[in-house]
Design a protein around this motif. Sequence first.
Motif, mmCIF file in Angstrom:
data_model
loop_
_atom_site.group_PDB
_atom_site.id
_atom_site.type_symbol
_atom_site.label_atom_id
_atom_site.label_comp_id
_atom_site.label_asym_id
_atom_site.label_seq_id
_atom_site.Cartn_x
_atom_site.Cartn_y
_atom_site.Cartn_z
ATOM 1 N N UNK A 13 0.755 -0.907 0.701
ATOM 2 C CA UNK A 13 -0.156 -0.355 0.088
ATOM 3 C C UNK A 13 0.629 1.404 -0.072
ATOM 4 N N UNK A 14 1.859 1.929 0.742
ATOM 5 C CA UNK A 14 2.965 2.448 1.164
ATOM 6 C C UNK A 14 3.280 2.175 -0.626
ATOM 7 N N UNK A 15 3.499 1.521 -1.423
ATOM 8 C CA UNK A 15 4.449 1.402 -2.441
ATOM 9 C C UNK A 15 3.205 1.995 -3.755
ATOM 10 N N UNK A 16 2.684 1.716 -3.259
ATOM 11 C CA UNK A 16 0.831 2.271 -4.112
ATOM 12 C C UNK A 16 1.001 4.115 -4.195
ATOM 13 N N UNK A 17 1.136 4.605 -2.626
ATOM 14 C CA UNK A 17 0.864 6.031 -2.438
ATOM 15 C C UNK A 17 1.928 7.013 -3.161
ATOM 16 N N UNK A 18 3.185 5.844 -2.402
ATOM 17 C CA UNK A 18 4.346 6.422 -2.329
ATOM 18 C C UNK A 18 4.587 6.809 -4.092
ATOM 19 N N UNK A 19 4.987 5.385 -4.583
ATOM 20 C CA UNK A 19 5.863 5.363 -5.592
ATOM 21 C C UNK A 19 5.123 5.157 -6.956
ATOM 22 N N UNK A 20 3.656 5.221 -6.451
ATOM 23 C CA UNK A 20 3.046 4.523 -7.606
ATOM 24 C C UNK A 20 3.284 3.480 -8.857
ATOM 25 N N UNK A 21 3.712 2.371 -7.940
ATOM 26 C CA UNK A 21 4.261 1.110 -8.113
ATOM 27 C C UNK A 21 3.499 0.205 -7.049
ATOM 28 N N UNK A 22 1.537 0.015 -7.972
ATOM 29 C CA UNK A 22 0.543 -0.909 -6.956
ATOM 30 C C UNK A 22 1.494 -2.915 -7.015
ATOM 31 N N UNK A 23 1.181 -3.362 -6.434
ATOM 32 C CA UNK A 23 2.189 -4.668 -6.092
ATOM 33 C C UNK A 23 2.786 -5.138 -5.512
ATOM 34 N N UNK A 24 3.845 -4.137 -5.348
ATOM 35 C CA UNK A 24 5.188 -4.064 -5.400
ATOM 36 C C UNK A 24 5.334 -4.018 -3.018
ATOM 37 N N UNK A 25 6.060 -5.292 -2.719
ATOM 38 C CA UNK A 25 6.135 -5.281 -1.735
ATOM 39 C C UNK A 25 7.802 -5.282 -0.875
ATOM 40 N N UNK A 26 8.224 -5.173 -1.855
ATOM 41 C CA UNK A 26 9.686 -4.434 -1.547
ATOM 42 C C UNK A 26 11.096 -3.897 -2.949
ATOM 43 N N UNK A 27 12.068 -2.997 -2.541
ATOM 44 C CA UNK A 27 13.043 -2.972 -3.385
ATOM 45 C C UNK A 27 13.801 -3.675 -2.467
#
Length: 276
Positions: A13-27
């Motif tokens: 959810x944080x990646x979707x809101x902050x970085x506009x990359x949904x379904x991402x669980x980490x880098x």
Amino acid sequence: MELNEGNWLKVAEDFKILWQYPNCIGTLDGKHCVIQKLPNSGSAFFNYKSAHIIVLLALCDARYCFTIVDIGAPGRHCDGAIFAASRFGRALNNRQLHIPPPRTLPNSEKVSPFVIVADAAFPLKENIMRPYPDRRLTPSKRIYNYRHSRARRVSENAFGILSHRWRVFRRPMHTKQSTVCTSVKAAVCLHNWLMKGNHNNRNRYCPQGMADEEDADGMIRPGAWREDAQYGAMQNMPLSARNQRAVNAVTVRNTFEEYFAGEGAVPWQWNVLPNM
């Protein structure tokens, strides 16, 4: 972070809101930590830059914190071998990380698994996305690489803040291997504690301008940590020469490519495209 579906969904959810990359669980990223030659180690820790190295492999959340780390692999091994041999890599490949099942992307009918964003030093897998090779890319692939790069900068900045703030990373570490690993682990824990702490502590540790920032047109203002990054004892891992791609992994990346160029587009990406 406890590895369960609920926590992965919070990261996504944080990646979707902050970085506009949904379904991402980490880098995912890895760094070479330069050390003095260890007694009786032979060439095990000797890498391609003629330095003695241990590897810090880490997964980061959307707020520059480390969620999974693997510390101490010998520097002579390639990135793929280090990742495959790590507990994290084995658990991911064996589906033991309790990652949520595939989910529909926002405002779309496209379905995608939850993925980790990495650079070209890591293999393309169903749950690991790497950018398209930079050879005659179509506009939609260039857009994907831009959106991929935006998310991946999280780990780049997390490592940058870590090495900038903890002077142990400013020069080769002159101590035994167990102490090196303990020191790196302590720095990671303190980094997370300060980044997740109260507002004042976080602002003192990571003030505005420390990490990369974007202007309204999506252009990057480099973070302050980059000013002394070249002088530290933490180095980038080499790019992978091999890429054994699975059909499913290519399909997943193509799904994100279509999504970012279509219903998942952000307005400023079209301003950035001519500069890529």
